[in-house]
Design a protein around this motif. Sequence first.
Motif, PDB file in Angstrom:
ATOM      1  N   LYS A 121       0.810  -1.223   0.000  1.00 18.20           N
ATOM      2  CA  LYS A 121       0.000   0.000   0.000  1.00 18.20           C
ATOM      3  C   LYS A 121       0.844   1.274   0.000  1.00 18.20           C
ATOM      4  O   LYS A 121       0.394   2.332  -0.396  1.00 18.20           O
ATOM      5  CB  LYS A 121      -0.935   0.026   1.227  1.00 18.20           C
ATOM      6  N   ASP A 122       2.068   1.163   0.497  1.00 16.39           N
ATOM      7  CA  ASP A 122       2.924   2.354   0.501  1.00 16.39           C
ATOM      8  C   ASP A 122       4.382   1.950   0.343  1.00 16.39           C
ATOM      9  O   ASP A 122       4.722   0.775   0.327  1.00 16.39           O
ATOM     10  CB  ASP A 122       2.722   3.177   1.791  1.00 16.39           C
ATOM     11  N   GLY A 123       5.247   2.959   0.249  1.00 14.67           N
ATOM     12  CA  GLY A 123       6.681   2.717   0.077  1.00 14.67           C
ATOM     13  C   GLY A 123       7.039   2.375  -1.354  1.00 14.67           C
ATOM     14  O   GLY A 123       6.169   2.111  -2.184  1.00 14.67           O
ATOM     15  N   GLY A 124       8.333   2.392  -1.635  1.00 13.36           N
ATOM     16  CA  GLY A 124       8.822   2.080  -2.974  1.00 13.36           C
ATOM     17  C   GLY A 124       9.075   0.600  -3.151  1.00 13.36           C
ATOM     18  O   GLY A 124       9.468  -0.089  -2.206  1.00 13.36           O
ATOM     19  N   PHE A 125       8.865   0.103  -4.353  1.00 11.98           N
ATOM     20  CA  PHE A 125       9.124  -1.306  -4.659  1.00 11.98           C
ATOM     21  C   PHE A 125       9.182  -1.483  -6.170  1.00 11.98           C
ATOM     22  O   PHE A 125       8.963  -0.542  -6.930  1.00 11.98           O
ATOM     23  CB  PHE A 125       8.063  -2.223  -4.032  1.00 11.98           C
ATOM     24  N   VAL A 126       9.494  -2.704  -6.596  1.00 16.55           N
ATOM     25  CA  VAL A 126       9.600  -3.033  -8.021  1.00 16.55           C
ATOM     26  C   VAL A 126       8.420  -3.907  -8.423  1.00 16.55           C
ATOM     27  O   VAL A 126       8.060  -4.838  -7.702  1.00 16.55           O
ATOM     28  CB  VAL A 126      10.915  -3.804  -8.314  1.00 16.55           C
ATOM     29  N   ILE A 127       7.815  -3.599  -9.572  1.00 23.81           N
ATOM     30  CA  ILE A 127       6.843  -4.508 -10.185  1.00 23.81           C
ATOM     31  C   ILE A 127       7.518  -5.084 -11.425  1.00 23.81           C
ATOM     32  O   ILE A 127       8.013  -4.333 -12.268  1.00 23.81           O
ATOM     33  CB  ILE A 127       5.542  -3.789 -10.607  1.00 23.81           C
ATOM     34  N   ALA A 128       7.566  -6.411 -11.521  1.00 24.53           N
ATOM     35  CA  ALA A 128       8.120  -7.079 -12.699  1.00 24.53           C
ATOM     36  C   ALA A 128       6.978  -7.809 -13.391  1.00 24.53           C
ATOM     37  O   ALA A 128       6.424  -8.762 -12.851  1.00 24.53           O
ATOM     38  CB  ALA A 128       9.219  -8.056 -12.292  1.00 24.53           C
TER      39      ALA A 128
ATOM     40  N   ILE B 222       9.888  -7.012  -4.427  1.00 22.61           N
ATOM     41  CA  ILE B 222       9.602  -7.129  -5.850  1.00 22.61           C
ATOM     42  C   ILE B 222       8.279  -7.874  -5.990  1.00 22.61           C
ATOM     43  O   ILE B 222       8.060  -8.894  -5.335  1.00 22.61           O
ATOM     44  CB  ILE B 222      10.762  -7.819  -6.615  1.00 22.61           C
ATOM     45  N   VAL B 223       7.382  -7.313  -6.789  1.00 19.93           N
ATOM     46  CA  VAL B 223       6.047  -7.889  -6.966  1.00 19.93           C
ATOM     47  C   VAL B 223       5.946  -8.449  -8.387  1.00 19.93           C
ATOM     48  O   VAL B 223       5.984  -7.684  -9.353  1.00 19.93           O
ATOM     49  CB  VAL B 223       4.947  -6.833  -6.753  1.00 19.93           C
ATOM     50  N   PRO B 224       5.834  -9.775  -8.532  1.00 24.31           N
ATOM     51  CA  PRO B 224       5.663 -10.336  -9.878  1.00 24.31           C
ATOM     52  C   PRO B 224       4.238 -10.096 -10.380  1.00 24.31           C
ATOM     53  O   PRO B 224       3.292 -10.067  -9.586  1.00 24.31           O
ATOM     54  CB  PRO B 224       5.929 -11.828  -9.677  1.00 24.31           C
ATOM     55  N   ALA B 225       4.091  -9.887 -11.664  1.00 25.00           N
ATOM     56  CA  ALA B 225       2.760  -9.663 -12.247  1.00 25.00           C
ATOM     57  C   ALA B 225       2.711 -10.263 -13.644  1.00 25.00           C
ATOM     58  O   ALA B 225       3.741 -10.382 -14.314  1.00 25.00           O
ATOM     59  CB  ALA B 225       2.452  -8.166 -12.299  1.00 25.00           C
ATOM     60  N   ALA B 226       1.521 -10.658 -14.069  1.00 21.55           N
ATOM     61  CA  ALA B 226       1.360 -11.227 -15.410  1.00 21.55           C
ATOM     62  C   ALA B 226       0.120 -10.643 -16.068  1.00 21.55           C
ATOM     63  O   ALA B 226      -0.869 -10.335 -15.397  1.00 21.55           O
ATOM     64  CB  ALA B 226       1.259 -12.748 -15.334  1.00 21.55           C
ATOM     65  N   TYR B 227       0.210 -10.515 -17.388  1.00 22.69           N
ATOM     66  CA  TYR B 227      -0.891  -9.933 -18.162  1.00 22.69           C
ATOM     67  C   TYR B 227      -1.201 -10.822 -19.353  1.00 22.69           C
ATOM     68  O   TYR B 227      -0.303 -11.333 -20.023  1.00 22.69           O
ATOM     69  CB  TYR B 227      -0.495  -8.538 -18.652  1.00 22.69           C
TER      70      TYR B 227
ATOM     71  N   GLU C  69      11.287 -15.948 -12.426  1.00 19.60           N
ATOM     72  CA  GLU C  69      10.919 -16.622 -13.678  1.00 19.60           C
ATOM     73  C   GLU C  69       9.801 -17.639 -13.434  1.00 19.60           C
ATOM     74  O   GLU C  69       8.815 -17.692 -14.186  1.00 19.60           O
ATOM     75  CB  GLU C  69      12.145 -17.317 -14.271  1.00 19.60           C
ATOM     76  N   GLN C  70       9.938 -18.423 -12.369  1.00 24.84           N
ATOM     77  CA  GLN C  70       8.908 -19.419 -12.026  1.00 24.84           C
ATOM     78  C   GLN C  70       7.568 -18.749 -11.722  1.00 24.84           C
ATOM     79  O   GLN C  70       6.512 -19.218 -12.150  1.00 24.84           O
ATOM     80  CB  GLN C  70       9.349 -20.235 -10.809  1.00 24.84           C
ATOM     81  N   GLU C  71       7.631 -17.651 -10.968  1.00 27.94           N
ATOM     82  CA  GLU C  71       6.402 -16.954 -10.573  1.00 27.94           C
ATOM     83  C   GLU C  71       5.683 -16.350 -11.777  1.00 27.94           C
ATOM     84  O   GLU C  71       4.463 -16.410 -11.879  1.00 27.94           O
ATOM     85  CB  GLU C  71       6.720 -15.844  -9.554  1.00 27.94           C
ATOM     86  N   LEU C  72       6.431 -15.769 -12.699  1.00 25.99           N
ATOM     87  CA  LEU C  72       5.822 -15.182 -13.892  1.00 25.99           C
ATOM     88  C   LEU C  72       5.112 -16.258 -14.714  1.00 25.99           C
ATOM     89  O   LEU C  72       3.998 -16.057 -15.190  1.00 25.99           O
ATOM     90  CB  LEU C  72       6.874 -14.452 -14.740  1.00 25.99           C
ATOM     91  N   GLN C  73       5.763 -17.422 -14.829  1.00 21.11           N
ATOM     92  CA  GLN C  73       5.138 -18.531 -15.574  1.00 21.11           C
ATOM     93  C   GLN C  73       3.905 -19.044 -14.840  1.00 21.11           C
ATOM     94  O   GLN C  73       2.873 -19.314 -15.448  1.00 21.11           O
ATOM     95  CB  GLN C  73       6.154 -19.673 -15.775  1.00 21.11           C
ATOM     96  N   ARG C  74       4.011 -19.175 -13.509  1.00 20.65           N
ATOM     97  CA  ARG C  74       2.889 -19.677 -12.710  1.00 20.65           C
ATOM     98  C   ARG C  74       1.692 -18.731 -12.797  1.00 20.65           C
ATOM     99  O   ARG C  74       0.546 -19.170 -12.941  1.00 20.65           O
ATOM    100  CB  ARG C  74       3.319 -19.836 -11.242  1.00 20.65           C
ATOM    101  N   LEU C  75       1.965 -17.423 -12.740  1.00 16.67           N
ATOM    102  CA  LEU C  75       0.893 -16.442 -12.802  1.00 16.67           C
ATOM    103  C   LEU C  75       0.213 -16.450 -14.174  1.00 16.67           C
ATOM    104  O   LEU C  75      -1.015 -16.284 -14.259  1.00 16.67           O
ATOM    105  CB  LEU C  75       1.431 -15.042 -12.485  1.00 16.67           C
ATOM    106  N   LEU C  76       0.977 -16.670 -15.219  1.00 16.49           N
ATOM    107  CA  LEU C  76       0.382 -16.754 -16.562  1.00 16.49           C
ATOM    108  C   LEU C  76      -0.563 -17.950 -16.655  1.00 16.49           C
ATOM    109  O   LEU C  76      -1.662 -17.840 -17.203  1.00 16.49           O
ATOM    110  CB  LEU C  76       1.490 -16.884 -17.635  1.00 16.49           C
ATOM    111  N   VAL C  77      -0.143 -19.082 -16.085  1.00 20.81           N
ATOM    112  CA  VAL C  77      -0.993 -20.285 -16.072  1.00 20.81           C
ATOM    113  C   VAL C  77      -2.270 -20.016 -15.264  1.00 20.81           C
ATOM    114  O   VAL C  77      -3.368 -20.362 -15.685  1.00 20.81           O
ATOM    115  CB  VAL C  77      -0.222 -21.497 -15.494  1.00 20.81           C
ATOM    116  N   GLU C  78      -2.092 -19.369 -14.108  1.00 15.82           N
ATOM    117  CA  GLU C  78      -3.258 -19.060 -13.248  1.00 15.82           C
ATOM    118  C   GLU C  78      -4.243 -18.138 -13.970  1.00 15.82           C
ATOM    119  O   GLU C  78      -5.456 -18.315 -13.895  1.00 15.82           O
ATOM    120  CB  GLU C  78      -2.772 -18.415 -11.943  1.00 15.82           C
ATOM    121  N   LEU C  79      -3.692 -17.152 -14.695  1.00 12.32           N
ATOM    122  CA  LEU C  79      -4.563 -16.236 -15.440  1.00 12.32           C
ATOM    123  C   LEU C  79      -5.341 -16.961 -16.528  1.00 12.32           C
ATOM    124  O   LEU C  79      -6.507 -16.687 -16.749  1.00 12.32           O
ATOM    125  CB  LEU C  79      -3.730 -15.121 -16.088  1.00 12.32           C
ATOM    126  N   GLU C  80      -4.673 -17.863 -17.213  1.00  9.93           N
ATOM    127  CA  GLU C  80      -5.321 -18.637 -18.285  1.00  9.93           C
ATOM    128  C   GLU C  80      -6.527 -19.395 -17.712  1.00  9.93           C
ATOM    129  O   GLU C  80      -7.564 -19.508 -18.354  1.00  9.93           O
ATOM    130  CB  GLU C  80      -4.350 -19.634 -18.927  1.00  9.93           C
TER     131      GLU C  80
END
Length: 196
Positions: free
Chosen positions: A30-37, A137-142, A182-193
């Motif tokens: 909710k606050d502070g600086g961080f990275v979204i990948a 770092i917050v992983p995200a997938a689209y 890398e694993q998280e990005l792939q997992r999130l893509l599968v979850e989104l599908e």
Amino acid sequence: MYKLAANIVKMFLAANGSKAKVYGLENVPKDGGFVIACTHNGYVDILNLGVSIYPREIHFMAKKQLFEIKGLGWLIERLNAFPVDRDNPGPSVIKVPRQLIKEGKIVGIFPSGTRSAESNDLKQGAITIAQLSKSQIVPAAYIGPKDIGGVLKRKKGYLIYGKPFTVGGGKEARDEATHLLEQELQRLLVELEQKK
């Protein structure tokens, strides 16, 4: 200008049914600086990511060639993008995002979901920035339309945020975190599908 652009983008995407349905917002600090990948498949993902957590603004890392295009460079600079030279990365690749995070701002990086050399460099870059700035770092997938053509065809967009994590000190921790990302990005893509 970000506020104006965010409102225009939201209206445009919503009017065409392409404003992404967002999952996992509770994982975004909710606050502070961080990275979204986030995974990257076009430029509509940038638009959807940019408005998904508004009014918080994301400062996107973009290849320097985009800033050399007349008009576009002026625009993206005012929308919080900052240039990076991927061919000859210098200290600014780390310095600028570290300073932004220190100021409590969010840095957005698009390490591609594919297994290419550039993709791995970008994943390592995102992890290194998080490590050196001692930030999460917050992983995200689209998944969704890649360009305006896809939006005008009313293709639906989907965006998901994973759980944030931090990177320990040293090279080994950095390598482990890069693999985890890398694993998280792939997992999130599968979850989104599955959610589509």
